[in-house]
Design a protein around this motif. Structure first.
Motif, PDB file in Angstrom:
ATOM      1  N   CYS A  62       0.808  -1.178   0.115  1.00 24.71           N
ATOM      2  CA  CYS A  62      -0.076  -0.066   0.117  1.00 24.71           C
ATOM      3  C   CYS A  62       0.955   1.077   0.083  1.00 24.71           C
ATOM      4  O   CYS A  62       2.239   1.268   0.488  1.00 24.71           O
TER       5      CYS A  62
ATOM      6  N   SER B 185      -8.520   4.849  -2.415  1.00 25.87           N
ATOM      7  CA  SER B 185      -8.878   3.763  -3.558  1.00 25.87           C
ATOM      8  C   SER B 185      -8.070   4.017  -4.601  1.00 25.87           C
ATOM      9  O   SER B 185      -7.210   5.299  -4.769  1.00 25.87           O
TER      10      SER B 185
ATOM     11  N   ASN C  47      -8.228  -4.779  -4.434  1.00 22.02           N
ATOM     12  CA  ASN C  47      -9.764  -4.384  -4.203  1.00 22.02           C
ATOM     13  C   ASN C  47      -9.929  -2.815  -4.208  1.00 22.02           C
ATOM     14  O   ASN C  47      -8.863  -2.043  -3.823  1.00 22.02           O
ATOM     15  N   ASN C  48     -11.115  -2.342  -4.959  1.00 20.03           N
ATOM     16  CA  ASN C  48     -11.096  -1.023  -5.001  1.00 20.03           C
ATOM     17  C   ASN C  48     -12.583  -0.635  -4.745  1.00 20.03           C
ATOM     18  O   ASN C  48     -13.402  -0.695  -5.553  1.00 20.03           O
TER      19      ASN C  48
ATOM     20  N   GLN D 221     -13.279  -4.214  -0.463  1.00 25.52           N
ATOM     21  CA  GLN D 221     -12.056  -3.508   0.553  1.00 25.52           C
ATOM     22  C   GLN D 221     -12.146  -3.378   1.893  1.00 25.52           C
ATOM     23  O   GLN D 221     -13.147  -2.464   2.224  1.00 25.52           O
TER      24      GLN D 221
ATOM     25  N   LEU E 215      -6.016   2.021   0.011  1.00 26.87           N
ATOM     26  CA  LEU E 215      -5.590   1.371  -1.415  1.00 26.87           C
ATOM     27  C   LEU E 215      -4.239   0.237  -0.891  1.00 26.87           C
ATOM     28  O   LEU E 215      -3.374   0.907  -0.223  1.00 26.87           O
TER      29      LEU E 215
END
Length: 96
Positions: free
Chosen positions: A42, A49, A86-87, A91, A96
């Motif tokens: 991340c 996102s 995952n967006n 999530q 993000l």
């Protein structure tokens, strides 16, 4: 910095097994792995996102994901790896 769990890990207020860290990206083991070697990659700064990811962070984020994926084979005796993002959907942490 936001109070989500990833921001806490990045700030060092929550312990985890970090596998990569630089000024822009942090990668760490998931505490509830879906697969052996499940690593979360991340941005070091709070980004919720993919749609919020600044252009200058795309290359460092994907390069780090590639490095982690490349290391999985030798480290785990795997033939390959699964890389996903995952967006918003699925999530569980708004980071993000």
């Amino acid at each position: 910095m936001a109070a989500d769990i990833f921001c806490q890990i990045i700030a060092g207020t929550l312990d985890t097994e970090v596998v990569w860290r630089d000024e822009t990206v942090v990668a760490f083991l998931d505490h509830r792995p879906v697969f052996k070697g499940h690593v979360l990659v991340c941005p070091a700064r709070h980004v919720e996102s993919l749609l919020d990811l600044p252009g200058e962070l795309m290359q460092p984020l994907l390069t780090t994901a590639q490095r982690v994926a490349r290391a999985m084979g030798p480290a785990l005796g795997a033939d390959g790896s699964f890389v996903a993002m995952n967006n918003v959907v699925s999530q569980s942490v708004p980071h993000l």
